[in-house]
Motif scaffolding. Sequence first.
Motif, PDB file in Angstrom:
ATOM      1  N   SER A 126       0.816  -1.216   0.000  1.00 35.41           N
ATOM      2  CA  SER A 126       0.000   0.000   0.000  1.00 35.41           C
ATOM      3  C   SER A 126       0.850   1.267   0.000  1.00 35.41           C
ATOM      4  CB  SER A 126      -0.912   0.010   1.230  1.00 35.41           C
ATOM      5  OG  SER A 126      -0.118  -0.031   2.395  1.00 35.41           O
ATOM      6  N   ASP A 134       0.338   7.842  -0.423  1.00 29.90           N
ATOM      7  CA  ASP A 134       0.014   6.459  -0.763  1.00 29.90           C
ATOM      8  C   ASP A 134      -0.716   5.779   0.404  1.00 29.90           C
ATOM      9  OD1 ASP A 134      -0.092   4.199  -2.271  1.00 29.90           O
ATOM     10  OD2 ASP A 134       2.066   3.855  -2.358  1.00 29.90           O
ATOM     11  N   THR A 138      -5.093   4.762   0.556  1.00 27.30           N
ATOM     12  CA  THR A 138      -5.624   3.448   0.946  1.00 27.30           C
ATOM     13  C   THR A 138      -6.483   3.579   2.211  1.00 27.30           C
ATOM     14  OG1 THR A 138      -3.554   2.512   0.112  1.00 27.30           O
ATOM     15  CG2 THR A 138      -4.950   1.051   1.410  1.00 27.30           C
TER      16      THR A 138
HETATM   17 MG    MG Z   1      -1.730   3.290  -1.154  1.00 26.94          MG
END
Ligand code: MG
Length: 342
Positions: free
Chosen positions: A169, A281, A285
């Motif tokens: 992730s 990032d 998520t």
């Molecule tokens: Mg991510």
Amino acid sequence: MNKKTICKAASIVLILLMLTGCSSISENPNESYSVTVYAMDTVMELTVYGNQTILNTAESLIFELDSKLSVTNAESDIYKVNHEGGGTICSEAYELLNQALELCKRTDGALDVSIYPVVEAWGFTTDEYRVPTDDELHELLRSVDHNSVDISKNGRVELAPGMMIDLGSVAKGYTANRLVKLLSENGVKSALLNLGGNVHVLGTKPDGALWKIAVADPAGDGYVGVIEAADKAIVTSGEYERFFEQDGVRYHHIIDPATGHPADNGFLSVTIVGNDGVLCDALSTALFVMGSDKAAEFWKESDDFEAIFIASDEIMVTEGLEDAFSPIGAYNDMKLTILHRD
Ligand code: MG
Ligand code: AMP
């Protein structure tokens, strides 16, 4: 055209060719150079202005980080730690794991790097897709707890029995950060790095204009809109990026650690804009998992990112992106809400 004119024309072409040749040697700052790289299970496109030779180094760095951070490569330290319950990991994996664990805490476990046994059970990293039973998920979730990942001994990771970690992730965000550092250290002032959903822009375009980054339409092939930015990470997580269908139901790859099922809290995609690739990032998520109320609240309490949340009937844009984001096409007609802090 007589013979003399042809000769003259030919020599002009030759001089132009020589000039073009010279410009690639001295590397014209306005000239763009691109490379396409397949790594981290995605297609990456790097465009760099004024330095062609650095692309080889950039490509090698991507492959190196891919093999070091991969959860499926049997040679990676992450794989070894997962299969041996602990061990020493390389400095890159350690640095990233450290930052990721802080973000797991900050997002109250919406991001959880120890979700891997659940992700694996759904088949998302092996392409052997299947729907696990509730009993199986319940059992696997017992070993999911980012707070139990012990990195207190420098360079070493200790995992509780059954626990496995996955940096999937955040790995592309980390790679983008490292590429930006490499390019900056080598004098590049202008670059567009597209690591499949993770975009990072360095500087402005050579003429000083902002980069225009299109946000993918999570419900089709087109785009939702365009973000104008300079020196930013722009990272999108969406259910459309990886999924499989069984008995008419679509199952995607972003797992809600509270249930073990694909997150189903109302978003089709989340785009995060900020300075740090790992932060963006991780949060794309995590905020996808949180859903609209929690994600809006989380943003209000933060000062290090902006966001675009796409739901099936609404686009929500945080106030810092109000001027930078413009919807396009059919998305011009969709309800657009600007989120304010007070
Ligand atoms: Mg991510
Ligand atoms: P991204 O595409 O950056 O949103 O990351 C999704 C990938 O991270 C998935 O393919 C899984 O490998 C992993 N993952 C899924 N759900 C989570 C979660 N809640 N926390 C951490 N990693 C996750």
